[in-house]
Scaffold this active site. Structure first.
Site, short mmCIF file in Angstrom:
data_model
loop_
_atom_site.label_atom_id
_atom_site.label_comp_id
_atom_site.label_asym_id
_atom_site.label_seq_id
_atom_site.Cartn_x
_atom_site.Cartn_y
_atom_site.Cartn_z
N ARG A 1 -1.21 -2.01 -7.11
CA ARG A 1 -1.48 -2.84 -6.30
C ARG A 1 -2.39 -3.82 -6.84
O ARG A 1 -2.39 -5.16 -6.76
CB ARG A 1 -2.14 -2.31 -4.88
CG ARG A 1 -2.37 -3.61 -3.71
CD ARG A 1 -3.04 -2.77 -2.36
NE ARG A 1 -3.43 -3.57 -1.42
CZ ARG A 1 -2.65 -4.29 -0.55
NH1 ARG A 1 -1.42 -4.43 -0.47
NH2 ARG A 1 -3.54 -4.90 0.19
N LYS B 1 -1.76 -2.73 7.62
CA LYS B 1 -3.22 -2.46 8.18
C LYS B 1 -3.13 -3.22 9.60
O LYS B 1 -2.71 -4.35 9.66
CB LYS B 1 -4.19 -2.72 7.40
CG LYS B 1 -4.76 -1.72 6.52
CD LYS B 1 -5.96 -2.06 5.87
CE LYS B 1 -6.70 -1.10 4.98
NZ LYS B 1 -7.89 -1.63 4.34
N HIS C 1 -3.88 -9.37 3.03
CA HIS C 1 -5.23 -9.90 3.29
C HIS C 1 -5.56 -10.51 4.27
O HIS C 1 -4.98 -11.66 4.33
CB HIS C 1 -5.89 -9.84 2.01
CG HIS C 1 -5.87 -8.99 0.70
ND1 HIS C 1 -5.95 -9.62 -0.42
CD2 HIS C 1 -6.04 -7.70 0.72
CE1 HIS C 1 -6.10 -8.36 -1.20
NE2 HIS C 1 -5.86 -7.28 -0.46
N TYR D 1 -10.27 -10.46 -6.97
CA TYR D 1 -9.24 -10.01 -8.17
C TYR D 1 -9.72 -11.34 -9.35
O TYR D 1 -9.36 -11.17 -10.59
CB TYR D 1 -7.90 -10.11 -7.93
CG TYR D 1 -7.45 -8.98 -7.20
CD1 TYR D 1 -7.34 -7.61 -7.84
CD2 TYR D 1 -7.49 -8.90 -5.87
CE1 TYR D 1 -7.20 -6.66 -7.28
CE2 TYR D 1 -6.97 -7.80 -5.00
CZ TYR D 1 -6.85 -6.64 -5.75
OH TYR D 1 -6.59 -5.25 -4.96
N HIS E 1 -2.75 2.76 -5.62
CA HIS E 1 -3.55 1.41 -5.21
C HIS E 1 -3.89 0.48 -6.76
O HIS E 1 -3.99 -0.57 -6.69
CB HIS E 1 -4.64 1.94 -4.59
CG HIS E 1 -5.17 0.82 -3.74
ND1 HIS E 1 -4.65 0.47 -2.40
CD2 HIS E 1 -6.25 -0.26 -3.77
CE1 HIS E 1 -5.21 -0.65 -1.86
NE2 HIS E 1 -6.01 -0.81 -2.72
N ARG F 1 0.84 -1.13 0.06
CA ARG F 1 -0.12 0.10 0.02
C ARG F 1 0.98 1.12 0.00
O ARG F 1 2.09 1.31 0.51
CB ARG F 1 -0.87 -0.22 1.06
CG ARG F 1 -1.59 -1.08 1.32
CD ARG F 1 -2.70 -1.05 2.81
NE ARG F 1 -3.60 -2.17 2.68
CZ ARG F 1 -3.16 -3.44 3.19
NH1 ARG F 1 -1.90 -3.57 3.63
NH2 ARG F 1 -4.09 -4.36 3.24
#
Length: 187
Positions: free
Chosen positions: A140, A72, A163, A172, A137, A46
C-alpha cells in the site's frame, strides 16, 4: 503533564522500490498468490479489505474493471483496476459464484485471513531477496509512493487509498529518502 518521547517517522523505511516490488510480483509462481500480491500493489487496498472481497465486488469496465471496497469506518469506495491486473483476477474466477471469496483459503474455502496474506507477502519478499519484514501494508505504501512519483495527483491517490484527509496522503510526499531539495542547488 507526562510527555512521551517523540517517535521517529519510519515510513520512508517501509517503502519498497519499484524494482523490488516488481521482483516480488514477478517471482511468485502461484497464480492465486501472484494475483493477490499484484492486486494489493495495483489497488493500494488494505489487507482487511482484500480479505473480504467477493466476486460481486468486481465490475467490468471495458477490458479492465473496478472493485468496490468496504474500507475503514464502513466507507465504500471504488478502485479502478488496470486491464493486466483485471485479467489476472478473471483467470482465477473460473465458475465461482458472486458471493464466493476472491482469494479463498486453501484449508476451508472461506475467506483468507490477514495472517495468511502476511505469510504470502513475506515469502514473496524472501524469494525476491529482500531481507526486510515486509508486510501487506508495505505494498500500500509502495502504491502511494510510486503513483505520486509518477505524477499522480495527490487527491486521486487520496481517493484510491480511502484517506479521509489529504494530509495523510501527503506523508508519502515527505517519505522520499533518495530525494532532497539539495539536488536543486547549484553547488
Amino acid at each position: 503533564i507526562l510527555r512521551l518521547p517523540a517517535t521517529p517517522n519510519q515510513l520512508a523505511t517501509r517503502i519498497l522500490s519499484e524494482a523490488d516490488t516488481h521482483r516480488m510480483l514477478n517471482l511468485e509462481e502461484n497464480s492465486r498468490n501472484r494475483a493477490l500480491l499484484t492486486l494489493l500493489y495495483a489497488s493500494g487496498i488494505r489487507v482487511s479489505e482484500l480479505c473480504q472481497l467477493c466476486w460481486r465486488d468486481f465490475q467490468a469496465t471495458g477490458d479492465s474493471g473496478q472493485i468496490t471496497v468496504l474500507g475503514k469506518g464502513s466507507k465504500t469506495r471504488s478502485v479502478q483496476i488496470p486491464a493486466s491486473v483485471w485479467n489476472l483476477l478473471m483467470d482465477l474466477r473460473k465458475d465461482a459464484k458472486l458471493d464466493h471469496p476472491v482469494f479463498p483459503s486453501r484449508k476451508n474455502g472461506g475467506f483468507l485471513r490477514p495472517l495468511a496474506v502476511l505469510r504470502i507477502v513475506r515469502k514473496a519478499a524472501q524469494r525476491a531477496g529482500l531481507d526486510l519484514n515486509v508486510s501487506p501494508h508495505w505494498l500500500r505504501h509502495a502504491h502511494a509512493s510510486h503513483a505520486l512519483d509518477r505524477g499522480a495527483p495527490i487527491h486521486l491517490v487520496q481517493a484510491t487509498l480511502g484517506h479521509t484527509s489529504v494530509a495523510t496522503t501527503g506523508r508519502y510526499l515527505h517519505a522520499r529518502p533518495q530525494d532532497s531539495s539539495s539536488k536543486y542547488l547549484g553547488l
